[in-house]
Scaffold this motif. Structure first.
Motif, PDB file in Angstrom:
ATOM      1  N   SER A 102       0.834  -1.342  -0.096  1.00 49.52           N
ATOM      2  CA  SER A 102       0.003   0.489   0.668  1.00 49.52           C
ATOM      3  C   SER A 102       0.901   1.319   0.303  1.00 49.52           C
ATOM      4  O   SER A 102       0.372   2.275   0.277  1.00 49.52           O
ATOM      5  CB  SER A 102      -0.815   0.254   1.008  1.00 49.52           C
ATOM      6  OG  SER A 102       0.253  -0.025   2.607  1.00 49.52           O
ATOM      7  N   ARG A 103       1.891   1.334   0.284  1.00 49.87           N
ATOM      8  CA  ARG A 103       3.024   2.314   0.312  1.00 49.87           C
ATOM      9  C   ARG A 103       3.561   2.982  -1.151  1.00 49.87           C
ATOM     10  O   ARG A 103       4.014   3.872  -1.484  1.00 49.87           O
ATOM     11  CB  ARG A 103       4.351   2.068   1.249  1.00 49.87           C
ATOM     12  CG  ARG A 103       3.756   1.661   2.550  1.00 49.87           C
ATOM     13  CD  ARG A 103       5.513   1.290   3.248  1.00 49.87           C
ATOM     14  NE  ARG A 103       5.313  -0.026   2.361  1.00 49.87           N
ATOM     15  CZ  ARG A 103       6.544  -0.922   3.404  1.00 49.87           C
ATOM     16  NH1 ARG A 103       7.429  -0.463   4.106  1.00 49.87           N
ATOM     17  NH2 ARG A 103       7.051  -1.819   2.492  1.00 49.87           N
ATOM     18  N   VAL A 104       2.901   2.037  -1.825  1.00 43.81           N
ATOM     19  CA  VAL A 104       3.839   2.360  -3.953  1.00 43.81           C
ATOM     20  C   VAL A 104       1.905   2.843  -3.967  1.00 43.81           C
ATOM     21  O   VAL A 104       1.486   2.147  -4.140  1.00 43.81           O
ATOM     22  CB  VAL A 104       3.717   1.429  -4.377  1.00 43.81           C
ATOM     23  CG1 VAL A 104       4.101   1.210  -6.023  1.00 43.81           C
ATOM     24  CG2 VAL A 104       5.134   0.542  -3.503  1.00 43.81           C
ATOM     25  N   ASN A 105       2.520   3.910  -4.470  1.00 39.88           N
ATOM     26  CA  ASN A 105       1.639   5.140  -4.811  1.00 39.88           C
ATOM     27  C   ASN A 105       1.354   5.008  -6.765  1.00 39.88           C
ATOM     28  O   ASN A 105       2.313   4.301  -6.900  1.00 39.88           O
ATOM     29  CB  ASN A 105       1.075   6.065  -4.842  1.00 39.88           C
ATOM     30  CG  ASN A 105       2.424   7.514  -5.622  1.00 39.88           C
ATOM     31  OD1 ASN A 105       3.427   7.006  -5.961  1.00 39.88           O
ATOM     32  ND2 ASN A 105       3.498   8.203  -4.096  1.00 39.88           N
ATOM     33  N   GLN A 106      -0.101   4.922  -7.348  1.00 43.15           N
ATOM     34  CA  GLN A 106      -0.234   4.684  -8.597  1.00 43.15           C
ATOM     35  C   GLN A 106       0.862   6.433  -9.188  1.00 43.15           C
ATOM     36  O   GLN A 106       1.207   5.700 -10.508  1.00 43.15           O
ATOM     37  CB  GLN A 106      -1.257   5.524  -8.934  1.00 43.15           C
ATOM     38  CG  GLN A 106      -2.418   5.344 -10.102  1.00 43.15           C
ATOM     39  CD  GLN A 106      -2.263   4.240 -10.513  1.00 43.15           C
ATOM     40  OE1 GLN A 106      -2.179   2.970  -9.474  1.00 43.15           O
ATOM     41  NE2 GLN A 106      -1.506   3.439 -11.502  1.00 43.15           N
TER      42      GLN A 106
END
Length: 236
Positions: A119-123
């Motif tokens: 979830s720490r990897v953003n779009q």
């Protein structure tokens, strides 16, 4: 049947999970493919992928690993060459790590999707990675973010699970028995030699150039006309 024969249909989807519990695996498979699996299922046969244009039957292979590097080295070994020959797609479900190296040689006409669970990897990072991958000739790898909010990014492109389904929709399904569902009028107006995957890749490259201010409106219109001509098989 000799699955190493290059004329064999590429009608298998391999999905492999890293550090995911079985409940999450069942839930994600249901979201991605619209089917229910049981704990311990490793091969699910006679599945159907259907779009508004076609339907095709495929089998799903389900795997898991503790260490991706070890799993991948085994996957690309000679022992699994026959399996790679019949894969339409490979789906890796795990946290994305930019340091992970993937040698995708031997996976022609096979898409490879990394479904990021971190979830720490953003779009924005996902889009940046995919923009870089678009510049690699012959690349079939794409990063998809499971934690994307919304269905599209700032460019209007599908993201998250909708993007994965779009990749499935545009899969080449090489040598497969595809049941086309288009009407006769649509079939007569469309060039059958042009794949939807080619169209998406052409549009993505155009979007990348436009985002980098390397393309003006005149060139954009020219690209749109070229795509239309390829699809219809005639000048427009």
């Amino acid at each position: 049947m000799d699955v190493s024969n290059p004329e064999q249909p590429k009608n298998k989807i391999l999905i492999t999970f890293g550090n995911c519990n079985t409940y999450f695996q069942r839930q994600l498979v249901s979201q991605l493919f619209g089917i229910n699996i049981n704990d311990g299922d490793m091969i699910v046969k006679d599945l159907v992928w259907k779009t508004k244009y076609y339907r095709v039957e495929f089998d799903m292979y389900i795997d898991a690993y503790d260490n991706f590097s070890s799993w991948f080295q085994e996957f690309i070994s000679e022992e699994f060459a026959a399996l790679r020959e019949v894969l339409a797609g490979v789906v890796v479900v795990d946290q994305y790590n930019s340091a992970t190296q993937l040698n995708l040689q031997g996976l022609q006409d096979t898409f490879v999707v990394w479904m990021n669970t971190d979830s720490r990897v953003n779009q924005e990072l996902v889009d940046e990675v995919n923009d870089q991958l678009l510049q690699v000739e012959g690349n079939t790898f794409e990063l998809v973010n499971l934690h994307s909010t919304g269905d599209t990014n700032e460019y209007g492109e599908k993201i998250g699970i909708p993007r994965f389904k779009e990749i499935m929709d545009t899969c080449s399904w090489k040598n497969c028995n595809i049941d086309y569902l288009t009407t006769s009028s649509t079939a007569n107006s469309t060039n059958p030699d042009v794949s939807l995957e080619w169209v998406f890749q052409r549009m993505q490259r155009a979007r990348l150039k436009h985002a980098n201010n390397e393309m003006d409106n005149r060139e954009a219109m020219q690209i749109a006309q070229e795509i239309a001509e390829e699809l219809t098989g005639r000048e427009v």
